[in-house]
Design an enzyme around this catalytic site. Structure first.
Site, PDB file in Angstrom:
ATOM      1  N   ASP A  21       0.855  -1.191   0.000  1.00 21.83           N
ATOM      2  CA  ASP A  21       0.000   0.000   0.000  1.00 21.83           C
ATOM      3  C   ASP A  21       0.888   1.237   0.000  1.00 21.83           C
ATOM      4  O   ASP A  21       1.478   1.591   1.018  1.00 21.83           O
ATOM      5  CB  ASP A  21      -0.892  -0.044   1.247  1.00 21.83           C
ATOM      6  CG  ASP A  21      -1.739   1.213   1.429  1.00 21.83           C
ATOM      7  OD1 ASP A  21      -1.858   1.980   0.467  1.00 21.83           O
ATOM      8  OD2 ASP A  21      -2.278   1.394   2.534  1.00 21.83           O
ATOM      9  N   ASN A  23      -0.033   4.446  -0.637  1.00 24.92           N
ATOM     10  CA  ASN A  23      -0.630   5.719  -0.220  1.00 24.92           C
ATOM     11  C   ASN A  23      -1.379   5.613   1.110  1.00 24.92           C
ATOM     12  O   ASN A  23      -2.135   6.507   1.487  1.00 24.92           O
ATOM     13  CB  ASN A  23      -1.572   6.248  -1.305  1.00 24.92           C
ATOM     14  CG  ASN A  23      -2.727   5.286  -1.590  1.00 24.92           C
ATOM     15  OD1 ASN A  23      -2.753   4.164  -1.076  1.00 24.92           O
ATOM     16  ND2 ASN A  23      -3.683   5.723  -2.399  1.00 24.92           N
ATOM     17  N   ASP A  25      -3.944   3.853   2.407  1.00 26.30           N
ATOM     18  CA  ASP A  25      -5.401   3.805   2.555  1.00 26.30           C
ATOM     19  C   ASP A  25      -5.869   2.407   2.940  1.00 26.30           C
ATOM     20  O   ASP A  25      -7.065   2.129   2.968  1.00 26.30           O
ATOM     21  CB  ASP A  25      -6.095   4.269   1.267  1.00 26.30           C
ATOM     22  CG  ASP A  25      -5.777   3.369   0.075  1.00 26.30           C
ATOM     23  OD1 ASP A  25      -4.977   2.419   0.223  1.00 26.30           O
ATOM     24  OD2 ASP A  25      -6.342   3.614  -1.013  1.00 26.30           O
ATOM     25  N   ASP A  29      -1.757  -1.198  -4.139  1.00 23.39           N
ATOM     26  CA  ASP A  29      -2.004  -0.452  -5.365  1.00 23.39           C
ATOM     27  C   ASP A  29      -0.877  -0.650  -6.378  1.00 23.39           C
ATOM     28  O   ASP A  29       0.125  -1.313  -6.094  1.00 23.39           O
ATOM     29  CB  ASP A  29      -2.191   1.033  -5.045  1.00 23.39           C
ATOM     30  CG  ASP A  29      -1.154   1.537  -4.052  1.00 23.39           C
ATOM     31  OD1 ASP A  29       0.043   1.347  -4.309  1.00 23.39           O
ATOM     32  OD2 ASP A  29      -1.555   2.101  -3.006  1.00 23.39           O
ATOM     33  N   ASP A  98      -4.679 -10.117 -15.745  1.00 25.28           N
ATOM     34  CA  ASP A  98      -5.758 -11.096 -15.715  1.00 25.28           C
ATOM     35  C   ASP A  98      -6.786 -10.719 -16.772  1.00 25.28           C
ATOM     36  O   ASP A  98      -7.079  -9.540 -16.976  1.00 25.28           O
ATOM     37  CB  ASP A  98      -6.423 -11.093 -14.325  1.00 25.28           C
ATOM     38  CG  ASP A  98      -6.535 -12.489 -13.742  1.00 25.28           C
ATOM     39  OD1 ASP A  98      -7.057 -13.371 -14.449  1.00 25.28           O
ATOM     40  OD2 ASP A  98      -6.112 -12.702 -12.595  1.00 25.28           O
ATOM     41  N   ASP A 199      -8.988 -16.065 -17.100  1.00 20.94           N
ATOM     42  CA  ASP A 199      -9.802 -16.533 -15.975  1.00 20.94           C
ATOM     43  C   ASP A 199     -10.987 -17.380 -16.430  1.00 20.94           C
ATOM     44  O   ASP A 199     -11.697 -17.016 -17.384  1.00 20.94           O
ATOM     45  CB  ASP A 199     -10.327 -15.306 -15.209  1.00 20.94           C
ATOM     46  CG  ASP A 199     -11.189 -15.673 -14.020  1.00 20.94           C
ATOM     47  OD1 ASP A 199     -10.651 -16.211 -13.042  1.00 20.94           O
ATOM     48  OD2 ASP A 199     -12.412 -15.430 -14.086  1.00 20.94           O
ATOM     49  N   GLU A 256      -6.747 -20.578 -17.172  1.00 16.86           N
ATOM     50  CA  GLU A 256      -7.359 -21.251 -16.022  1.00 16.86           C
ATOM     51  C   GLU A 256      -8.470 -22.108 -16.629  1.00 16.86           C
ATOM     52  O   GLU A 256      -9.539 -21.613 -16.953  1.00 16.86           O
ATOM     53  CB  GLU A 256      -7.932 -20.252 -15.022  1.00 16.86           C
ATOM     54  CG  GLU A 256      -8.482 -20.960 -13.793  1.00 16.86           C
ATOM     55  CD  GLU A 256      -9.334 -20.055 -12.895  1.00 16.86           C
ATOM     56  OE1 GLU A 256      -9.352 -20.297 -11.677  1.00 16.86           O
ATOM     57  OE2 GLU A 256      -9.985 -19.134 -13.413  1.00 16.86           O
ATOM     58  N   HIS A 329      -4.230 -17.186  -5.692  1.00 21.16           N
ATOM     59  CA  HIS A 329      -5.194 -16.367  -4.950  1.00 21.16           C
ATOM     60  C   HIS A 329      -6.471 -17.134  -4.599  1.00 21.16           C
ATOM     61  O   HIS A 329      -7.275 -16.649  -3.802  1.00 21.16           O
ATOM     62  CB  HIS A 329      -5.564 -15.135  -5.771  1.00 21.16           C
ATOM     63  CG  HIS A 329      -6.271 -15.473  -7.047  1.00 21.16           C
ATOM     64  ND1 HIS A 329      -5.664 -16.146  -8.077  1.00 21.16           N
ATOM     65  CD2 HIS A 329      -7.543 -15.254  -7.453  1.00 21.16           C
ATOM     66  CE1 HIS A 329      -6.523 -16.326  -9.050  1.00 21.16           C
ATOM     67  NE2 HIS A 329      -7.673 -15.789  -8.706  1.00 21.16           N
ATOM     68  N   ASP A 330      -6.662 -18.313  -5.194  1.00 18.10           N
ATOM     69  CA  ASP A 330      -7.845 -19.137  -4.902  1.00 18.10           C
ATOM     70  C   ASP A 330      -7.511 -20.347  -4.040  1.00 18.10           C
ATOM     71  O   ASP A 330      -8.390 -21.160  -3.747  1.00 18.10           O
ATOM     72  CB  ASP A 330      -8.488 -19.629  -6.200  1.00 18.10           C
ATOM     73  CG  ASP A 330      -9.248 -18.535  -6.937  1.00 18.10           C
ATOM     74  OD1 ASP A 330      -9.700 -17.590  -6.276  1.00 18.10           O
ATOM     75  OD2 ASP A 330      -9.382 -18.630  -8.170  1.00 18.10           O
TER      76      ASP A 330
END
Length: 566
Positions: A21, A23, A25, A29, A98, A199, A256, A329-330
């Site tokens: 991150d 910035n 928040d 990013d 992706d 995907d 995928e 990520h899955d």
């Protein structure tokens, strides 16, 4: 197989929301990725795959796209992406994005126009059917639970969603839809990206009868994958996609493609295949009966794992090239999945796992945090989860007769949130990911597992990953380990995964001990040079034939002629 540039890459997957991150928040990013390019370069990465950064309401963390041509403001602006592509190129790192073309967000202008205008042409951009006697068109269950059909207010129509309710499927039977998507794909390739991870691509073709399937759960529904994935006729769409987009560029495409039987792999990754390579999820899902039903647990042993890996390697080797991975990520964290006893999750088991998958035939993928040994978390309440799939599986588990405690246990084991927790850069608050509370709760072990500590420790998991990469990319057996054939050995051994890589007379023998006990292996030849060893043994040459593999040892040996060291 003719060698291609992308076969030699080392690909690092970034989940941008959780990487860095810049910035403060609480959300990672694009500038955060740019700031960490030196880290990626020092690791040995040559390509980065970034999960979706397009405009999205983030119902499924970016896999619900509302504008394919804009970036989501929380990730940054287009100039930030242009800067990333340029600075990465200067460091020898390519960028892959992706590509999500099975569905859009329900907030996409196409879908919104169709909702507001009964005569909109965009109605035919989506899969829309009439209900039957006040009920949905059929009994198919979405991947994220519940019916695939969502009613349209004040009508007898329903729209189809293979995944979340806010992710309506595009109607690939409509040529106009396909042409819109091809134009978008070419826009991004023209921008200078190296290619795409594609995907859920096997979902684009449905059985056009839309008939009911036999129920497979207490909800009376049936998995949509039975008639809504990899259906006959998909080859027309995939050939057209390849012809009108990818074939025009020297790009890489990683599909995928769950549900593809091995006998069809030639169509997908052969000489004229739709994609450069595809992921095979069979070994990643060995602990569950179905990748989308986590409560159907499966016990497994090392021989089961070997059988899945080597069947995959053999079948892929017949026709093309694979994409090898431990995590994404899955998936849950690999050390938490493949090393069953928590007390054995350490430097040796983490580096053994990393080396075992890295030297399989195919392009290796590293998921963020894997290289420092990040682990699963343990949440105490369903309210602590963000992942919509986890929440669905929690309630489905209880509907299938499991207790609340059992349901929470299943979710902790397999939740996609396991791999989505913010990256551990340091032992500072929030792991150095951000200076404010992140969007998703941190894994509490960031103080003991982080980059800053491991960069300083020559014997860390991170520094061993650098060695793993160096051996494949530029070591004395680099070509053999990159392009050589693979041959399984010790297939019946209950604790050891082993294989040979062979090319042009060179032979590397790879041993990986999945046990907390030592195991003896009999070497076929008298002289070997050690290429990689996660134990600090002094010898560079091994001349004994009964070698004792230590607990969770990874050992790569280059076969040498007996007179080489006389």
């Amino acid at each position: 197989m003719k060698q291609k540039w992308w076969q030699k890459e080392v690909i690092y997957q970034i989940y941008p929301k959780s990487f860095y991150d810049s910035n403060n928040d609480g959300i990672g990013d694009i500038k955060g990725i740019t700031e960490k390019l030196d880290y990626l370069q020092s690791l040995g990465i040559t390509m980065v795959w970034i999960c979706p950064i397009y405009q999205s309401p983030m119902a499924d963390n970016g896999y619900d796209i509302s504008d394919y041509y804009q970036l989501n403001p929380e990730f940054g602006e287009m100039k930030d992406l242009d800067e990333l592509i340029g600075k990465a190129r200067e460091k020898g790192i390519k960028i892959v994005l992706d590509l999500v073309i099975n569905h859009t967000s329900d907030e996409h202008p196409w879908f919104q126009d169709f909702l507001e205008n009964p005569n909109s042409k965009y109605k035919d951009y989506y899969v829309v059917k009439s209900g039957k006697d006040g009920q949905p068109p059929n009994n198919w269950r979405s991947v994220f639970g519940g019916s695939v059909w969502e009613p349209l207010k004040n009508t007898n129509y329903y729209y189809f969603h293979s995944f979340g309710v806010k992710q309506p499927d595009l109607n690939w039977e409509n040529k106009e839809v396909r042409e819109e998507l091809y134009k978008m794909v070419n826009y991004w390739l023209d921008k200078g990206i190296a290619g795409f991870r594609v995907d859920a691509i096997t979902f684009i073709k449905k059985d056009q009868s839309y008939e009911d399937s036999p129920a497979d759960g207490v909800d009376g529904l049936a998995k949509c994958t039975k008639k809504g994935r990899n259906q006959p006729g998909i080859e027309k769409f995939l050939h057209e996609l390849q012809e009108k987009t990818f074939s025009k560029y020297d790009c890489v495409t990683i599909g995928e493609a769950p549900g593809v039987p091995y006998e069809q792999y030639g169509d997908f990754i052969g000489d004229n295949g739709y994609f450069s390579m595809i992921f095979d999820f069979r070994y990643a899902d060995l602990d569950v009966a179905s990748g989308s039903e986590w409560f159907k647990r499966v016990d497994w042993n090392v021989i089961d794992l070997k059988n899945l890996i080597f069947t995959s390697q053999t079948e892929i080797q017949k026709v093309g090239w694979g994409a090898n991975f431990l995590e994404n990520h899955d998936q849950n964290r690999s050390i938490s999945k493949y090393i069953k006893e928590a007390e054995n999750r350490n430097f040796y088991s983490a580096t053994m796992l990393g080396a075992m998958f890295f030297y399989l035939r195919g392009t290796p993928f590293i998921y963020q945090g894997q290289e420092i040994g990040m682990t699963n978390f343990k949440r105490k309440s369903i309210n602590e989860f963000d992942d919509i799939s986890s929440i669905d599986q929690y309630y489905r588990s209880m509907n299938e007769g499991f207790s609340k405690e059992e349901a929470l246990h299943f979710i902790n084991l397999r939740s996609r949130d396991n791999s989505r927790t913010p990256f551990h850069w340091s032992e500072r608050e929030y792991g150095g990911f951000s200076e404010v509370k992140p969007w998703l709760g941190m894994n509490e072990n960031y103080k003991s597992i982080n980059v800053e500590q491991q960069e300083k420790d020559p014997d860390s998991i991170l520094n061993f990953y650098k060695k793993i990469i160096q051996v494949r990319q530029s070591g004395m057996a680099s070509e053999c380990l990159s392009f050589g054939e693979i041959e399984p050995i010790l297939e019946d051994h209950p604790h050891i995964v082993a294989y040979k890589r062979k090319l042009n007379g060179k032979e590397v023998i790879c041993y990986f001990n999945f046990s907390s006990e030592s195991n003896v292996v009999k070497l076929e030849h008298k002289v070997h040079e050690v290429l990689l060893n996660n134990y600090k043994d002094e010898e560079e040459i091994i001349t004994i034939q009964d070698y004792v593999l230590k607990p969770y040892q990874a050992l790569l040996l280059l076969k040498k002629e007996e007179n080489s060291y006389e």
